[in-house]
Design a protein around this motif. Sequence first.
Motif, short mmCIF file in Angstrom:
data_model
loop_
_atom_site.label_atom_id
_atom_site.label_comp_id
_atom_site.label_asym_id
_atom_site.label_seq_id
_atom_site.Cartn_x
_atom_site.Cartn_y
_atom_site.Cartn_z
N GLY A 191 4.37 10.52 -6.11
CA GLY A 191 5.50 10.90 -6.93
C GLY A 191 5.13 11.32 -8.34
N HIS A 192 3.96 10.92 -8.79
CA HIS A 192 3.50 11.27 -10.13
C HIS A 192 3.09 12.74 -10.23
CE1 HIS A 192 1.83 10.53 -14.10
NE2 HIS A 192 0.71 11.11 -13.72
N PHE A 193 2.72 13.33 -9.10
CA PHE A 193 2.26 14.71 -9.07
C PHE A 193 3.23 15.56 -8.27
CE2 PHE A 193 -1.49 12.09 -9.63
CZ PHE A 193 -2.11 12.72 -10.70
N ASP A 194 3.29 16.83 -8.59
CA ASP A 194 4.15 17.77 -7.86
C ASP A 194 3.28 18.62 -6.94
OD1 ASP A 194 6.46 19.07 -7.11
OD2 ASP A 194 6.39 20.49 -8.77
N LYS A 195 2.53 17.93 -6.07
CA LYS A 195 1.61 18.60 -5.15
C LYS A 195 1.65 17.89 -3.81
CE LYS A 195 -2.01 19.55 -8.60
NZ LYS A 195 -3.42 19.28 -8.89
N PRO A 196 1.26 18.58 -2.75
CA PRO A 196 1.13 17.90 -1.45
C PRO A 196 0.08 16.79 -1.55
CG PRO A 196 1.01 20.29 -1.17
CD PRO A 196 0.98 20.02 -2.64
N LEU A 197 0.33 15.69 -0.89
CA LEU A 197 -0.56 14.53 -0.95
C LEU A 197 -1.99 14.88 -0.54
CD1 LEU A 197 -0.56 11.56 -1.70
CD2 LEU A 197 0.07 11.03 0.65
N LYS A 198 -2.14 15.72 0.45
CA LYS A 198 -3.48 16.08 0.93
C LYS A 198 -4.29 16.85 -0.10
CE LYS A 198 -2.85 15.90 5.86
NZ LYS A 198 -3.11 16.53 7.13
N SER A 199 -3.63 17.45 -1.09
CA SER A 199 -4.36 18.23 -2.09
C SER A 199 -4.78 17.38 -3.28
CB SER A 199 -3.49 19.40 -2.58
OG SER A 199 -2.43 18.92 -3.38
N TYR A 222 0.83 -1.20 0.00
CA TYR A 222 0.00 0.00 0.00
C TYR A 222 0.87 1.25 0.00
CZ TYR A 222 -4.45 -2.45 0.88
OH TYR A 222 -5.56 -3.22 0.78
N MET A 223 1.88 1.27 0.83
CA MET A 223 2.73 2.45 0.91
C MET A 223 3.52 2.66 -0.39
SD MET A 223 1.82 3.82 3.60
CE MET A 223 2.92 5.20 3.42
N ARG A 224 3.92 1.58 -1.02
CA ARG A 224 4.63 1.70 -2.31
C ARG A 224 3.70 2.32 -3.36
NH1 ARG A 224 4.88 -2.49 -5.63
NH2 ARG A 224 4.71 -3.96 -3.90
N HIS A 225 2.44 1.90 -3.37
CA HIS A 225 1.48 2.43 -4.34
C HIS A 225 1.16 3.90 -4.04
CE1 HIS A 225 1.01 -1.35 -6.28
NE2 HIS A 225 0.39 -1.94 -5.26
N VAL A 226 1.02 4.24 -2.78
CA VAL A 226 0.76 5.63 -2.41
C VAL A 226 1.95 6.50 -2.80
CG1 VAL A 226 0.47 7.22 -0.47
CG2 VAL A 226 -0.89 5.14 -0.59
N ASN A 227 3.16 6.02 -2.55
CA ASN A 227 4.35 6.78 -2.92
C ASN A 227 4.47 6.95 -4.42
OD1 ASN A 227 5.22 7.27 -0.30
ND2 ASN A 227 6.36 5.35 -0.20
N SER A 228 4.09 5.94 -5.18
CA SER A 228 4.11 6.05 -6.64
C SER A 228 3.09 7.08 -7.11
CB SER A 228 3.81 4.68 -7.26
OG SER A 228 3.85 4.74 -8.65
N PHE A 229 1.90 7.04 -6.53
CA PHE A 229 0.85 8.02 -6.84
C PHE A 229 1.32 9.43 -6.50
CE2 PHE A 229 -2.88 10.34 -5.02
CZ PHE A 229 -3.53 10.59 -6.21
N GLN A 236 -6.46 10.45 -13.28
CA GLN A 236 -5.31 10.73 -14.15
C GLN A 236 -4.21 9.70 -13.93
OE1 GLN A 236 -3.89 14.74 -13.63
NE2 GLN A 236 -5.95 15.58 -13.81
N PHE A 237 -3.95 9.39 -12.67
CA PHE A 237 -2.89 8.44 -12.35
C PHE A 237 -3.25 7.04 -12.85
CE2 PHE A 237 -0.77 5.38 -9.53
CZ PHE A 237 0.54 5.69 -9.86
N LEU A 238 -4.50 6.62 -12.66
CA LEU A 238 -4.91 5.30 -13.15
C LEU A 238 -4.80 5.23 -14.66
CD1 LEU A 238 -7.93 4.48 -10.84
CD2 LEU A 238 -5.66 3.44 -10.81
N HIS A 239 -5.17 6.30 -15.35
CA HIS A 239 -5.01 6.32 -16.81
C HIS A 239 -3.54 6.19 -17.18
CE1 HIS A 239 -4.56 8.18 -20.80
NE2 HIS A 239 -5.63 7.43 -21.04
#
Length: 58
Positions: free
Chosen positions: A25-33, A16-23, A41-44
Amino acid sequence: MNLELAVFSPKTQDNYMRHVNSFHGHFDKPLKSLGYDEVRQFLHHAITEPNFTRCFIC
């Protein structure tokens, strides 16, 4: 901590943590946003990117 309270195995917690980190890392935003649109977008991206395995998306 929530994963431990939900009694997930250490391996499941790591996955789970690896998937969250990958998600994240795909965006340049704070995780909470990040929200619904970013998940879509990430699933696509994961579906169309040859480096992702099918089990990553399941």
